[in-house]
Design a protein around this motif. Structure first.
Motif, PDB file in Angstrom:
ATOM      1  N   PRO A   1     -83.718 -54.272 -60.105  1.00 44.17           N
ATOM      2  CA  PRO A   1     -82.402 -54.223 -59.459  1.00 44.17           C
ATOM      3  C   PRO A   1     -81.643 -55.537 -59.641  1.00 44.17           C
ATOM      4  O   PRO A   1     -82.237 -56.611 -59.731  1.00 44.17           O
ATOM      5  CB  PRO A   1     -82.746 -53.994 -57.987  1.00 44.17           C
ATOM      6  CG  PRO A   1     -84.130 -53.431 -57.979  1.00 44.17           C
ATOM      7  CD  PRO A   1     -84.824 -54.038 -59.162  1.00 44.17           C
TER       8      PRO A   1
ATOM      9  N   ARG B   1     -78.093 -51.855 -63.290  1.00 44.50           N
ATOM     10  CA  ARG B   1     -78.416 -51.861 -61.859  1.00 44.50           C
ATOM     11  C   ARG B   1     -77.784 -53.069 -61.158  1.00 44.50           C
ATOM     12  O   ARG B   1     -78.291 -53.549 -60.142  1.00 44.50           O
ATOM     13  CB  ARG B   1     -79.939 -51.862 -61.674  1.00 44.50           C
ATOM     14  CG  ARG B   1     -80.640 -50.718 -62.383  1.00 44.50           C
ATOM     15  CD  ARG B   1     -82.117 -50.667 -62.070  1.00 44.50           C
ATOM     16  NE  ARG B   1     -82.356 -50.296 -60.690  1.00 44.50           N
ATOM     17  CZ  ARG B   1     -83.557 -50.257 -60.103  1.00 44.50           C
ATOM     18  NH1 ARG B   1     -84.630 -50.571 -60.820  1.00 44.50           N
ATOM     19  NH2 ARG B   1     -83.687 -49.908 -58.839  1.00 44.50           N
TER      20      ARG B   1
ATOM     21  N   GLU C   1     -77.094 -53.279 -57.348  1.00 44.41           N
ATOM     22  CA  GLU C   1     -78.220 -53.230 -56.412  1.00 44.41           C
ATOM     23  C   GLU C   1     -78.684 -54.642 -56.052  1.00 44.41           C
ATOM     24  O   GLU C   1     -78.602 -55.562 -56.860  1.00 44.41           O
ATOM     25  CB  GLU C   1     -79.380 -52.440 -57.023  1.00 44.41           C
ATOM     26  CG  GLU C   1     -79.023 -51.012 -57.382  1.00 44.41           C
ATOM     27  CD  GLU C   1     -80.180 -50.302 -58.062  1.00 44.41           C
ATOM     28  OE1 GLU C   1     -81.311 -50.353 -57.525  1.00 44.41           O
ATOM     29  OE2 GLU C   1     -79.961 -49.709 -59.127  1.00 44.41           O
TER      30      GLU C   1
END
Length: 260
Positions: A59, A64, A67
């Motif tokens: 993440p 990503r 995140e």
């Protein structure tokens, strides 16, 4: 056998893979601080046809990016124990660079504690051994000094380093990773029994020669140290040499035909 030209693509949140259905061994790679799975994209055509490459996507980076990065090692490792199950079958090894090496090591220990499967070899790059001293912590530097330290290490393209907007997004992820691993202390568990090969740049201030020998104490299996010309990101200058070194040392693998 013809090398398949599969590209490294996302298959799941944590798994990017360049599929080779007839491969006999899988090399699972863990990126360095702030980096994503595509740090290993250039390795795919360099690997022999019997080795399939998987890169771990954490993440806070690339696809990503929105995140939040992990802030504790234990939850990260336990998440990967489950998230990587689709690629932990058959014959496989781990490669990790810098913080990624620390993560590969902790994951190998966690898998052993659960009864396996475990990697048949660990390739640990540019990371001091547990308990090594004399390495300057960077995670708590003031913002400007931290920025300077990151660019001085290398590994960041000049165009990215010059882009204030991109660096404003990248630096918090870098700091989160450095905080995570510079504050981490590995548990004093029994040594692993898989071979450990340590690779480092001969001019790396983050993993000087005296700091990596301690990895010898972390395995009852074979142990090697190899120094490559360069600094902390030596493998970006000559990826083929590192890939060849790994390919020569992966364990004997079962016959082709694995379907995982």
């Amino acid at each position: 056998m013809t090398v398949q030209s599969a590209e490294l693509v996302s298959e799941a949140p944590y798994i990017w893979r360049a599929r080779r259905p007839d491969s006999r061994h899988r090399l699972i790679c863990f990126p360095h601080a702030g980096a994503g799975a595509t740090a290993y994209a250039d390795w795919v055509p360099l690997l022999p046809p019997g080795i399939e490459l998987v890169a771990v996507q954490l993440p806070g980076r690339q696809n990503r990016i929105v995140e939040e990065p992990f802030t504790e090692v234990a939850p990260l490792v336990q998440t990967l124990v489950h998230a990587l199950r689709p690629v932990l079958g058959g014959s496989f090894s781990f490669f990790g660079h810098s913080c990624g090496a620390a993560l590969a090591f902790e994951l190998a220990k966690a898998l052993r504690a659960r009864g396996g499967p475990v990697p048949e070899a660990l390739f640990l790059s540019a990371q001091p051994a547990p308990g090594a001293t004399g390495i300057r912590p960077l995670y708590d530097l003031p913002d400007e000094e931290f920025h300077e330290a990151m660019t001085a290490l290398g590994g960041i393209d000049e165009e990215i380093a010059a882009d204030e907007f991109v660096m404003a997004s990248l630096l918090p992820v870098l700091r989160a990773d450095f905080t995570l691993w510079e504050r981490h202390r590995t548990a004093p568990d029994a040594p692993l029994d898989c071979p450990i090969t340590v690779i480092a740049g001969d001019g790396d201030p983050r993993a000087p020669k005296e700091s990596v020998e301690g990895w010898r104490d972390q395995t009852t299996g074979a142990f090697e140290v190899h120094f490559q010309p360069g600094g902390h990101f030596y493998f970006m200058d000559s990826p083929a040499g590192v890939v060849d070194l790994i390919a020569e040392r992966v364990p004997a693998a079962p016959e082709p035909g694995r379907t995982v």
